[in-house]
Design an enzyme around this catalytic site. Structure first.
Site, PDB file in Angstrom:
ATOM      1  N   LYS A  66     -66.037 -76.069  45.213  1.00 56.20           N
ATOM      2  CA  LYS A  66     -65.484 -77.115  44.344  1.00 56.20           C
ATOM      3  C   LYS A  66     -63.968 -77.183  44.423  1.00 56.20           C
ATOM      4  O   LYS A  66     -63.353 -78.121  43.948  1.00 56.20           O
ATOM      5  CB  LYS A  66     -65.920 -76.857  42.896  1.00 56.20           C
ATOM      6  CG  LYS A  66     -67.426 -76.967  42.686  1.00 56.20           C
ATOM      7  CD  LYS A  66     -67.801 -76.818  41.225  1.00 56.20           C
ATOM      8  CE  LYS A  66     -67.635 -75.399  40.721  1.00 56.20           C
ATOM      9  NZ  LYS A  66     -68.588 -74.447  41.313  1.00 56.20           N
ATOM     10  N   PHE A 106     -62.389 -64.991  51.761  1.00 61.57           N
ATOM     11  CA  PHE A 106     -62.267 -63.586  52.166  1.00 61.57           C
ATOM     12  C   PHE A 106     -63.144 -62.697  51.281  1.00 61.57           C
ATOM     13  O   PHE A 106     -63.911 -61.864  51.769  1.00 61.57           O
ATOM     14  CB  PHE A 106     -60.776 -63.216  52.121  1.00 61.57           C
ATOM     15  CG  PHE A 106     -60.417 -61.818  51.713  1.00 61.57           C
ATOM     16  CD1 PHE A 106     -61.036 -60.704  52.264  1.00 61.57           C
ATOM     17  CD2 PHE A 106     -59.405 -61.613  50.778  1.00 61.57           C
ATOM     18  CE1 PHE A 106     -60.662 -59.417  51.877  1.00 61.57           C
ATOM     19  CE2 PHE A 106     -59.027 -60.334  50.396  1.00 61.57           C
ATOM     20  CZ  PHE A 106     -59.671 -59.234  50.947  1.00 61.57           C
ATOM     21  N   ASP A 111     -68.384 -59.927  50.185  1.00 58.90           N
ATOM     22  CA  ASP A 111     -69.341 -59.710  49.101  1.00 58.90           C
ATOM     23  C   ASP A 111     -70.772 -59.983  49.553  1.00 58.90           C
ATOM     24  O   ASP A 111     -71.705 -59.252  49.185  1.00 58.90           O
ATOM     25  CB  ASP A 111     -68.979 -60.605  47.910  1.00 58.90           C
ATOM     26  CG  ASP A 111     -69.779 -60.278  46.665  1.00 58.90           C
ATOM     27  OD1 ASP A 111     -69.649 -59.161  46.146  1.00 58.90           O
ATOM     28  OD2 ASP A 111     -70.554 -61.138  46.214  1.00 58.90           O
ATOM     29  N   ASP A 115     -73.834 -57.352  49.327  1.00 57.32           N
ATOM     30  CA  ASP A 115     -75.035 -57.637  48.528  1.00 57.32           C
ATOM     31  C   ASP A 115     -76.242 -57.999  49.383  1.00 57.32           C
ATOM     32  O   ASP A 115     -77.333 -58.200  48.847  1.00 57.32           O
ATOM     33  CB  ASP A 115     -74.759 -58.796  47.563  1.00 57.32           C
ATOM     34  CG  ASP A 115     -73.785 -58.414  46.461  1.00 57.32           C
ATOM     35  OD1 ASP A 115     -73.523 -57.209  46.289  1.00 57.32           O
ATOM     36  OD2 ASP A 115     -73.276 -59.320  45.772  1.00 57.32           O
ATOM     37  N   ARG A 120     -75.150 -69.076  50.742  1.00 53.89           N
ATOM     38  CA  ARG A 120     -73.896 -69.314  50.050  1.00 53.89           C
ATOM     39  C   ARG A 120     -73.601 -70.801  50.167  1.00 53.89           C
ATOM     40  O   ARG A 120     -73.561 -71.341  51.264  1.00 53.89           O
ATOM     41  CB  ARG A 120     -72.771 -68.485  50.685  1.00 53.89           C
ATOM     42  CG  ARG A 120     -71.380 -68.797  50.211  1.00 53.89           C
ATOM     43  CD  ARG A 120     -71.127 -68.327  48.815  1.00 53.89           C
ATOM     44  NE  ARG A 120     -71.202 -66.876  48.679  1.00 53.89           N
ATOM     45  CZ  ARG A 120     -71.088 -66.236  47.518  1.00 53.89           C
ATOM     46  NH1 ARG A 120     -70.926 -66.931  46.397  1.00 53.89           N
ATOM     47  NH2 ARG A 120     -71.164 -64.907  47.465  1.00 53.89           N
ATOM     48  N   ASP A 183     -68.215 -53.149  39.726  1.00 51.35           N
ATOM     49  CA  ASP A 183     -69.483 -53.883  39.729  1.00 51.35           C
ATOM     50  C   ASP A 183     -70.505 -53.175  40.624  1.00 51.35           C
ATOM     51  O   ASP A 183     -71.637 -52.887  40.213  1.00 51.35           O
ATOM     52  CB  ASP A 183     -69.232 -55.308  40.228  1.00 51.35           C
ATOM     53  CG  ASP A 183     -70.477 -56.188  40.111  1.00 51.35           C
ATOM     54  OD1 ASP A 183     -71.391 -55.835  39.340  1.00 51.35           O
ATOM     55  OD2 ASP A 183     -70.524 -57.227  40.782  1.00 51.35           O
ATOM     56  N   LYS A 213     -62.736 -58.795  38.433  1.00 49.32           N
ATOM     57  CA  LYS A 213     -63.414 -59.449  39.552  1.00 49.32           C
ATOM     58  C   LYS A 213     -63.366 -60.974  39.466  1.00 49.32           C
ATOM     59  O   LYS A 213     -63.458 -61.656  40.493  1.00 49.32           O
ATOM     60  CB  LYS A 213     -64.875 -58.986  39.612  1.00 49.32           C
ATOM     61  CG  LYS A 213     -65.607 -59.452  40.863  1.00 49.32           C
ATOM     62  CD  LYS A 213     -67.018 -58.891  40.939  1.00 49.32           C
ATOM     63  CE  LYS A 213     -67.751 -59.443  42.163  1.00 49.32           C
ATOM     64  NZ  LYS A 213     -69.122 -58.919  42.275  1.00 49.32           N
ATOM     65  N   PHE A 252     -66.199 -67.548  30.957  1.00 46.66           N
ATOM     66  CA  PHE A 252     -66.812 -68.186  32.122  1.00 46.66           C
ATOM     67  C   PHE A 252     -67.897 -67.294  32.730  1.00 46.66           C
ATOM     68  O   PHE A 252     -68.996 -67.749  33.052  1.00 46.66           O
ATOM     69  CB  PHE A 252     -65.728 -68.483  33.161  1.00 46.66           C
ATOM     70  CG  PHE A 252     -66.237 -69.079  34.442  1.00 46.66           C
ATOM     71  CD1 PHE A 252     -66.484 -70.434  34.546  1.00 46.66           C
ATOM     72  CD2 PHE A 252     -66.454 -68.277  35.559  1.00 46.66           C
ATOM     73  CE1 PHE A 252     -66.955 -70.990  35.736  1.00 46.66           C
ATOM     74  CE2 PHE A 252     -66.924 -68.820  36.748  1.00 46.66           C
ATOM     75  CZ  PHE A 252     -67.171 -70.175  36.832  1.00 46.66           C
ATOM     76  N   ASP A 256     -71.986 -67.650  33.051  1.00 44.58           N
ATOM     77  CA  ASP A 256     -72.720 -67.494  34.310  1.00 44.58           C
ATOM     78  C   ASP A 256     -73.923 -66.575  34.139  1.00 44.58           C
ATOM     79  O   ASP A 256     -75.014 -66.852  34.637  1.00 44.58           O
ATOM     80  CB  ASP A 256     -71.787 -66.912  35.384  1.00 44.58           C
ATOM     81  CG  ASP A 256     -71.425 -67.930  36.447  1.00 44.58           C
ATOM     82  OD1 ASP A 256     -71.576 -69.131  36.201  1.00 44.58           O
ATOM     83  OD2 ASP A 256     -70.984 -67.514  37.527  1.00 44.58           O
ATOM     84  N   ASP A 257     -73.705 -65.471  33.431  1.00 44.69           N
ATOM     85  CA  ASP A 257     -74.789 -64.518  33.208  1.00 44.69           C
ATOM     86  C   ASP A 257     -75.900 -65.145  32.374  1.00 44.69           C
ATOM     87  O   ASP A 257     -77.093 -64.937  32.635  1.00 44.69           O
ATOM     88  CB  ASP A 257     -74.261 -63.265  32.500  1.00 44.69           C
ATOM     89  CG  ASP A 257     -73.330 -62.439  33.372  1.00 44.69           C
ATOM     90  OD1 ASP A 257     -73.148 -62.791  34.561  1.00 44.69           O
ATOM     91  OD2 ASP A 257     -72.783 -61.453  32.875  1.00 44.69           O
TER      92      ASP A 257
END
Length: 366
Positions: A66, A106, A111, A115, A120, A183, A213, A252, A256-257
Site C-alpha cells: 500500500k 528487506f 522474515d 517463518d 506475500r 518475536d 517490530k 495497529f 491485526d491480532d
C-alpha cells in the site's frame, strides 16, 4: 497540484496525485541502484546478469504494497512545514519514502524465510520463486538494506541532514531486529513441536515485540523523516511524536491480532493463522491473564497446533473469556489515550498528521 484542507486545518496535497507521483519515481531510483552495479570491476556479461537479477528482485519485493509508510513521509513533511512542499523538498521526501519501502522489503524478504511463509501480497514469497532459493533470498534481503544507504549517499551526502537520515535508518533497523528476535524467541518447542510457553507469552514481552517490530519503523520513522525534511530540530517534538507513534503502532498490531482471529477472510484477504503458528499475540496473552487452571490447560494442549479441531477449541475458549468484549473496551481506551496525546501537541499541523494516521486505523476491518 490539487490541494485539500485536512481535519487539522493544514493544507496537504491531493492523496491520489501524490501516490501517482511517488510511484513514478521508483523506476528512476531503481535505475540509480542498478547503475551502481555497472561501476563494479566485473566483466560486462556478469554485470548484465547482476543488473537483470537485481532489477527483478527490487521490482518483485518492493512494489505491491500500500506504500503507506513512504507516503506518510510526504504528509509529515507538509505538516511539519504547514505548507505544500517545494519541488526539492518533495523529491527529498519521496526518496526517503522509498528508502522506507525498500527497508520494508528487506525485512519481509528475510522474515518470510524465517517463518517459511508461502505467500506475500498474493504472490509466492521471494525465496519460493523456483530459481531464487532461500540462500539467495537471504543475501537479497541484505542487498536491499545496502541499497538504502546507496540512495541516501547519492541524494543526501552533501546535505547537513545526511547524518540524521542515516542515523534514523540505522536506529530503526536495530530496533526492528530486536523486535524480530523477541518475536521469534517467544516461540518454544517441546519434542520438536511448537508449544505455548506461559513464561514468555506475557503482555510485557508482547508490548516490547510490537513496539520494536512494528511501531518504530511503521509509524515513528516516516513521521520523523518528514519532520527532518521540514526542518524540525526540537528534541521534545520528536519525543512527543515517538510517544504517540508507539501507541498508534501498538493499537495497529493489536487490531491485526484481533482480525487474524475474528476478521472476515474475504475482507482482510487471508485466513488467520496466529493460533496454528504459535504467535505471541494479544489474544493469547489476554487469555492467559484471564484463564483458570482448566482453561490454561486447554491453551497448553491446543495452542500452536496446526489442527483445525485444536484451533476451534482455542476460539471457543476465546469466546468463553469474552475476548471480543475485551478488545472493544481496549479499542475505545486506546482511542481516548491517543486523542489526549495528540491534544497535548503544540503544533496544530503536527496534530493534523497524527489525527490523519489515527483516522486510517481506527475501527478498521482489514
Amino acid at each position: 497540484m490539487a490541494t485539500l484542507v485536512n481535519s487539522g486545518g493544514g493544507t496537504t496535497s491531493n492523496d491520489a496525485a501524490t501516490k501517482e507521483e511517488f510511484v513514478s519515481l521508483f523506476d528512476r531510483l531503481k535505475s540509480d541502484l542498478l547503475s551502481d552495479l555497472s561501476c563494479l570491476p566485473i566483466a560486462q556479461d556478469v554485470k548484465q546478469e547482476l543488473e537483470k537479477y537485481y532489477e527483478r528482485a527490487l521490482t518483485y519485493n518492493v512494489l505491491g504494497g500500500k506504500m503507506t509508510r513512504g507516503l506518510t513521509v510526504i504528509k509529515s513533511a507538509e505538516c511539519s512545514l504547514s505548507r505544500l512542499l517545494t519541488a526539492s523538498e518533495r523529491h527529498d521526501a519521496m526518496v526517503l519514502g522509498w528508502g522506507i519501502e525498500i527497508m520494508q522489503a528487506f525485512f519481509l524478504t528475510a522474515d518470510d524465510v524465517m517463518d517459511q511463509s508461502h505467500t506475500r501480497r498474493g504472490a509466492p514469497c521471494w525465496f519460493r520463486v523456483p530459481d531464487v532459493t532461500a540462500a539467495n533470498a537471504i543475501n537479497d534481503s541484505l542487498a536491499m538494506e545496502a541499497f538504502i544507504y546507496r540512495l541516501l549517499r547519492k541524494y543526501f551526502s552533501s546535505s547537513p541532514k545526511y547524518v540524521k537520515y542515516v542515523d534514523l535508518f540505522l536506529s530503526m533497523t536495530y530496533k526492528t531486529i530486536v523486535g524480530q528476535h523477541l518475536d521469534t524467541n517467544a516461540q518454544q518447542r517441546r519434542e520438536g513441536e511448537l508449544c505455548l510457553d506461559q513464561s514468555r507469552f506475557t503482555m510485557d514481552r508482547y508490548v516490547a515485540i510490537v513496539r520494536h517490530k512494528t511501531a518504530y519503523y511503521s509509524f515513528y520513522m516516516p513521521c520523523a523523516l518528514g519532520m527532518i525534511v521540514g526542518g524540525i530540530e526540537d528534541d521534545a517534538a520528536f519525543q512527543k511524536t515517538e510517544d504517540i507513534c508507539m501507541e498508534l503502532g501498538q493499537y495497529f498490531q493489536i487490531q491485526d491480532d484481533f482480525l487474524d482471529c475474528y476478521g472476515d477472510p474475504e475482507v482482510i484477504g487471508k485466513v488467520g493463522t496466529d493460533i496454528q503458528e504459535n504467535k505471541c499475540s494479544w489474544l493469547v496473552c489476554q487469555a492467559l491473564q484471564r484463564a483458570d487452571e482448566s482453561q490454561r490447560q486447554i491453551l497448553i494442549e491446543n495452542y500452536g497446533r496446526d489442527d483445525l479441531s485444536a484451533v476451534a477449541k482455542i476460539k471457543t475458549l476465546y469466546k468463553t473469556l469474552k475476548l471480543e468484549d475485551v478488545y472493544a473496551a481496549y479499542e475505545e481506551e486506546a482511542k481516548v489515550k491517543i486523542d489526549n496525546l495528540i491534544a497535548s501537541v503544540e503544533s496544530a499541523s503536527l496534530q493534523s498528521l497524527f489525527k490523519f494516521l489515527l483516522s486510517k486505523i481506527y475501527k478498521r476491518n482489514k
